[in-house]
Design an enzyme around this catalytic site. Structure first.
Site, PDB file in Angstrom:
ATOM      1  N   LYS A   1       2.810   6.228   5.787  1.00 18.57           N
ATOM      2  CA  LYS A   1       2.037   5.426   4.931  1.00 18.57           C
ATOM      3  C   LYS A   1       2.409   4.089   5.160  1.00 18.57           C
ATOM      4  CE  LYS A   1      -1.195   4.192   2.630  1.00 18.57           C
ATOM      5  NZ  LYS A   1      -1.067   3.025   3.351  1.00 18.57           N
TER       6      LYS A   1
ATOM      7  N   SER B   1      -5.389   3.343   4.662  1.00 22.09           N
ATOM      8  CA  SER B   1      -5.002   2.607   3.842  1.00 22.09           C
ATOM      9  C   SER B   1      -6.051   2.165   2.956  1.00 22.09           C
ATOM     10  CB  SER B   1      -3.665   1.670   3.965  1.00 22.09           C
ATOM     11  OG  SER B   1      -3.119   1.278   2.824  1.00 22.09           O
TER      12      SER B   1
ATOM     13  N   SER C   1       0.870  -1.239  -0.108  1.00 25.04           N
ATOM     14  CA  SER C   1      -0.058  -0.040   0.122  1.00 25.04           C
ATOM     15  C   SER C   1       1.023   1.149  -0.006  1.00 25.04           C
ATOM     16  CB  SER C   1      -0.985   0.010   1.089  1.00 25.04           C
ATOM     17  OG  SER C   1      -2.278  -0.773   1.125  1.00 25.04           O
TER      18      SER C   1
ATOM     19  N   LYS D   1       0.184   3.803  -2.715  1.00 20.21           N
ATOM     20  CA  LYS D   1      -0.951   5.020  -2.440  1.00 20.21           C
ATOM     21  C   LYS D   1      -0.246   6.400  -2.310  1.00 20.21           C
ATOM     22  CE  LYS D   1      -4.537   2.119  -0.474  1.00 20.21           C
ATOM     23  NZ  LYS D   1      -3.893   0.955  -0.058  1.00 20.21           N
TER      24      LYS D   1
END
Length: 314
Positions: free
Chosen positions: A267, A157, A102, A105
């Site tokens: 993140k 996420s 992820s 992203k």
């Protein structure tokens, strides 16, 4: 008399043009079309090369004094970057191609900020509503603001948020993916190829700590407001309306983000294939630094190690 002569001349000219035109073989017209396509392609390539040069001048990383210190983290790869200068402070296998999960992203969020109005309401498709966890439990037909989706994308996420944002650009997910990979080309991220906006494992969906670090460096430089979404530690909610259900989450999923006051944004990423992946942005004495790791079975420990390295070596 003069009028008749003009009509006759016009008629003869028309006959000549029609005869000439229809006397051409199909290959002639195909050749003309190919020439036109070639000219357009050449023009686009020239434009892209110019942009690459501009990106190279502004967003290149400085590897001149990089310190390779393989033993410091358990993760398969990692990097620490001075976010002010682009200087690489630490690296371990930074060009190794791995599954990013992820942390993909970071680019999804960047493309969304570059192409969508934050107040625009996007309709949730059936596909987006069925995305596997993590998700924000969106429902098909709901209309959600881009800004709310950005918080869901970065804080928890949410895979459905990634798909909703991707479908929101021209109503075409492929357009969004094209823009993602155009950015990859412009930044010359040679280990990166993104197949989806969420980071779920897919054959050929790869990146590296170097590429993710460079991408994050670009994003912070061009869209510093990304930190508003990556850096929200507290609870977040979307109030119910006639167009959407209530959505709520208690805070950022990153323990490192919640635990260290120096952290400005994070993140997280995880899949069975990628293992733990992570982007962190922190600050010391007003100076920001970026740290990334990929392929870790001890995510919290590696995040703390790279954070402390940055705090001690910036």
């Amino acid at each position: 008399m003069k009028k008749k002569i003009l009509i006759a001349v016009g008629f003869c000219l028309a006959v000549f043009l029609i005869t000439t035109l229809f006397g051409k073989s199909p290959s002639y017209f195909k050749g003309q079309a190919n020439k036109s396509d070639t000219r357009i392609a050449a023009k686009e390539a020239k434009k892209e090369e110019k942009l690459k040069n501009e990106y190279r001048d502004k967003y290149s990383l400085d590897e001149s004094t990089v310190e390779y210190n393989d033993f410091m983290i358990q993760a398969m790869s990692g990097i620490v970057i001075d976010a002010e200068t682009g200087k690489i402070l630490y690296a371990k296998e930074m060009h190794k191609k791995l599954c990013p999960a992820s942390i993909t992203k970071i680019l999804t969020g960047t493309i969304a900020l570059e192409n969508l109005d934050l107040n625009k309401k996007l309709t949730v498709s059936k596909k987006a509503s069925q995305m596997e966890a993590f998700n924000m439990s969106s429902r098909e037909g709901e209309k959600l603001k881009t800004e709310d989706l950005m918080y869901a994308l970065m804080m928890i996420s949410a895979n459905d948020a990634a798909e909703i944002l991707a479908e929101g650009v021209d109503g075409n997910r492929q357009t969004f993916m094209d823009k993602m990979n155009e950015k990859v080309r412009l930044l010359e991220l040679k280990e990166t190829n993104f197949k989806n906006p969420s980071g779920l494992d897919e054959p050929g969906h790869t990146s590296s700590a170097y590429d993710i670090g460079k991408l994050t460096y670009y994003t912070i430089k061009t869209h510093p407001d990304i930190l508003k979404y990556m850096g929200e530690k507290g609870e977040y909610s979307i109030a119910p309306t006639d167009e959407n259900d209530v959505h709520y989450w208690p805070g950022h999923v990153s323990l490192t983000m919640r635990s260290y006051p120096e952290m400005l944004g994070a993140k997280t990423g995880f899949t069975d294939e990628a293992r733990n992946t992570f982007i962190g942005i922190a600050q010391k004495n007003g100076r920001k630094f970026i740290f990334v790791f990929m392929g870790s079975d001890r995510g919290n420990e590696d995040a703390h190690a790279l954070l402390n390295f940055g705090l001690n070596n910036l």
